[in-house]
Scaffold this active site. Structure first.
Site, PDB file in Angstrom:
ATOM      1  N   ASP A 229       0.861  -1.178   0.000  1.00  0.00           N
ATOM      2  CA  ASP A 229       0.000   0.000   0.000  1.00  0.00           C
ATOM      3  C   ASP A 229       0.894   1.223   0.000  1.00  0.00           C
ATOM      4  OD1 ASP A 229      -2.343   1.781   0.509  1.00  0.00           O
ATOM      5  OD2 ASP A 229      -3.315  -0.112   1.014  1.00  0.00           O
ATOM      6  N   HIS A 301      -2.909   3.142  -4.704  1.00  0.00           N
ATOM      7  CA  HIS A 301      -2.182   2.819  -3.460  1.00  0.00           C
ATOM      8  C   HIS A 301      -0.721   2.508  -3.767  1.00  0.00           C
ATOM      9  CE1 HIS A 301      -5.770   2.549  -0.806  1.00  0.00           C
ATOM     10  NE2 HIS A 301      -6.383   2.164  -1.910  1.00  0.00           N
ATOM     11  N   GLU A 366     -10.022   2.461  -4.961  1.00  0.00           N
ATOM     12  CA  GLU A 366      -9.613   3.822  -4.603  1.00  0.00           C
ATOM     13  C   GLU A 366      -8.491   4.362  -5.494  1.00  0.00           C
ATOM     14  OE1 GLU A 366     -10.843   4.054   0.057  1.00  0.00           O
ATOM     15  OE2 GLU A 366      -8.901   3.151  -0.367  1.00  0.00           O
ATOM     16  N   TRP A 433     -16.870  -4.185  -0.172  1.00  0.00           N
ATOM     17  CA  TRP A 433     -16.655  -3.517   1.105  1.00  0.00           C
ATOM     18  C   TRP A 433     -17.582  -2.323   1.301  1.00  0.00           C
ATOM     19  CZ3 TRP A 433     -14.382   1.480   1.891  1.00  0.00           C
ATOM     20  CH2 TRP A 433     -13.962   2.131   0.721  1.00  0.00           C
ATOM     21  N   PHE A 459     -13.031  -4.121  11.581  1.00  0.00           N
ATOM     22  CA  PHE A 459     -12.764  -4.139  13.013  1.00  0.00           C
ATOM     23  C   PHE A 459     -11.770  -3.057  13.449  1.00  0.00           C
ATOM     24  CE2 PHE A 459     -13.917  -8.924  13.686  1.00  0.00           C
ATOM     25  CZ  PHE A 459     -15.216  -8.647  13.306  1.00  0.00           C
TER      26      PHE A 459
END
Length: 607
Positions: A229, A301, A366, A433, A459
């Site tokens: 990333d 990314h 993204e 997601w 989480f």
């Protein structure tokens, strides 16, 4: 048998107990015996001569190749003839002719042959992960469809034993008894996943191996490793060594929250896994019925990659640094042939290290495509392919990578932006997601989906909107929220439901700087995730079973978040104090769902 977690399909107690002695004998096919022994390390079970092809003094059944066949079977999500039959087959324990006769045929509830206290047999009618256990005062009999089923049978026995079975060594004076009775079980969903973001904060190899162990305890079977990333590259590359030499560390890490004055800690952070480390992790996981799913997130990314190899970027003359802040960078790889050659070489290195891979995650999320639109070279390439927009080029780029992986025996996995872009291979798995609406669209389009919605499976969100929590990205996602989640929506048609491969919880690590915080964020919410992915539906009577399960986590040394709130030493403080209400998860979900309707859906959701 009322405290088993995840809940089995059928469990019935009977009068009496069976008592193990440390070093008890176990007989049966070698690969199944080794799987049972691996699940019950504290008992130090010994093979009998019936475990053909083994050596009695072997103390490390995890070194055997008995579980290797699991990966090959998992390559099509555990299904013969596609995913469409998963739900139906799982309802009868994965048995071609039905599982109802398994226990009934066993006239002696725990009959053993010879001196072995535990006998294991292979049942070709059972699915690879299915098992049955019959316990009498005379012994334990296990039937399993394969090494995975035998391993899960061993984990169920472990929960029936005293809680000391979860410690690293046998405590003197422990009576190793299990209640008599019967259990028949199999998972409803093939993909029961855990995700570790190793880019934002690196975890040493020992912590990855520990997560594998904890997944095994809870019958989770897919370990998704986010290895690249903007904030770091985490694997050795012999073909492109600058990746691990330069891109594996950053000079500092931000300590400021959204909208605050930028600040950082001034402390270098980094690390990477050698290819030998990956081979070890994969072998260790495979023996415990866990499949490793590596992710190299492209074409966005890309700051860390471009810090080492800037000519692969859309602006090849620009220099880059590994980011020390969170959020999204506009840095993006070029979609030109040299970039594809580079990535495919990296993929080959990872596949060679990890072994045969049924799945490989390529990201696709993204992406800021502005630099593709303004680049004359990239625009000329797009026109030569007959593509109309940068979004089409994004889809084309991911399709080339998926095609390359397919020739290597791996199915591509992507985040849902790649689905919205279109042009996916039909066998590409989508991780939606951004919510259940885009998940439904992907299933309707014929793609297998692994449920990964921010709510309730991210989480890194806090479990309470209070300043006593350690810093989290937002709030609130509770254990109860996870337990109430239906991974297979009842409103979907049977054909659409059949495309639900499973679900997975995510541990994005911007606010998870170390292993102790990882424990706090993961557990016990991961217990609820294990329950719903194993059973395929929201948990029932979960609180009581979870309360009974927590002493097992204590024995394992897991520093979980207590149900009543953090211990004093687990609370946030200083810059790590949580900001309640700054990022409400309900608002995030509404925003993300809106974005999935946009043709510019690849653009970052939150910067």
């Amino acid at each position: 048998m009322d405290s088993l977690l995840p809940r089995p399909r059928f469990a019935e107690a009977a009068p009496g107990v069976f008592t193990f002695a440390v070093g008890s004998l176990v007989s049966g096919p070698a690969d199944l015996v080794d799987s049972v022994r691996l699940a019950l390390p504290v008992l130090d079970l010994r093979r009998t001569d019936g475990a053909v092809g083994t050596v009695e003094q072997d103390r490390d059944p995890g070194r055997t190749s008995g579980a290797v066949g699991t990966v090959e079977r998992d390559g099509d999500l555990g299904q013969a003839g596609g995913v469409a039959g998963t739900v139906e087959r799982d309802r009868d324990l994965g048995r071609a002719g039905g599982a109802a006769g398994t226990v009934e045929r066993d006239g002696d509830l725990g009959r053993t042959d010879g001196a072995a206290g535990v006998t294991v047999e292979r049942d070709g009618d059972l699915g690879a992960e299915a098992y049955s256990i019959a316990i009498s005062e005379a012994g334990v009999k296990i039937s399993a469809g394969g090494p995975a089923g035998a391993f899960y049978a061993g984990q169920t026995l472990r929960q029936l034993l005293p809680v000391e079975a979860f410690r690293a060594a046998a405590l003197p004076g422990t009576a190793w008894t299990v209640p008599c009775g019967r259990v028949t079980d199999a998972p409803a969903l093939a993909w029961r996943g855990a995700h570790l973001d190793l880019s934002r904060h690196f975890l040493p190899k020992r912590e990855v191996l520990r997560m594998v162990d904890l997944m095994g305890v809870h019958k989770l079977n897919r370990l998704h490793l986010h290895l690249a990333d903007d904030q770091g590259w985490r694997v050795e590359s012999r073909a492109f060594p600058r990746l691990h030499e330069i891109s594996s560390y950053r000079a500092s890490t931000t300590t400021s929250f959204f909208g605050e004055e930028p600040s950082d800690d001034g402390i270098p952070h980094g690390g990477y896994y050698t290819l030998a480390d990956l081979s070890e992790i994969s072998a260790y996981a495979r023996a415990r019925s866990v499949t490793v799913v590596p992710e190299i997130d492209v074409p966005g990314h890309a700051s860390a990659i471009l810090a080492a190899y800037p000519t692969l970027g859309a602006k090849p003359t620009e220099s880059h640094e590994v980011l020390n802040r969170w959020g999204i960078s506009p840095a993006i790889l070029s979609p030109l042939p040299p970039t594809l050659d580079f990535l495919i070489t990296i993929f080959d290195e990872l596949i060679d290290a990890l072994g045969p891979l049924p799945y490989f995650h390529i990201g696709g999320d993204e992406c800021v495509l502005d630099d593709w639109a303004t680049s004359p070279e990239i625009s000329a390439h797009r026109e030569s392919l007959g593509l109309a927009t940068p979004g089409d080029q994004h889809a084309w780029f991911l399709r080339q990578l998926a095609d390359a992986l397919a020739t290597r025996g791996a199915r591509a996995v992507v985040w849902d932006e790649a689905f919205v872009s279109g042009r996916l291979r039909p066998d590409t798995i989508v991780m939606p997601w951004r919510g259940m609406n885009v998940a439904h669209r992907a299933a309707v389009a014929g793609h297998d989906v692994v449920m990964t919605p921010v709510y309730p499976l991210y989480f890194d969100y806090a479990e309470a909107a209070t300043p006593t929590e350690p810093l989290a990205i937002g709030d609130t996602i509770t254990v109860a929220d996870v337990a109430a989640f239906a991974p297979v929506p009842s409103s979907w048609t049977p054909a659409e439901q059949a495309h639900v491969a499973g679900a997975q919880f995510q541990l994005w690590s911007e606010r998870i700087p170390d292993a102790r915080t990882l424990d706090y964020r993961a557990w016990p919410r991961a217990c609820a995730a294990a329950e719903i992915t194993w059973t395929g539906h929201p948990a029932t009577n979960f609180h009581d079973r979870l309360t009974a399960h927590l002493p097992r986590l204590d024995a394992l040394g897991i520093e979980y978040r207590p149900l009543t709130g953090p211990h004093p030493w687990q609370r946030g403080g200083g810059w790590r104090t949580h900001r309640p209400g700054a990022v409400p998860v309900a608002d995030v979900m509404r925003h993300l769902d809106d974005l999935t309707q946009s043709p510019d859906s690849t653009r970052p959701s939150i910067t």
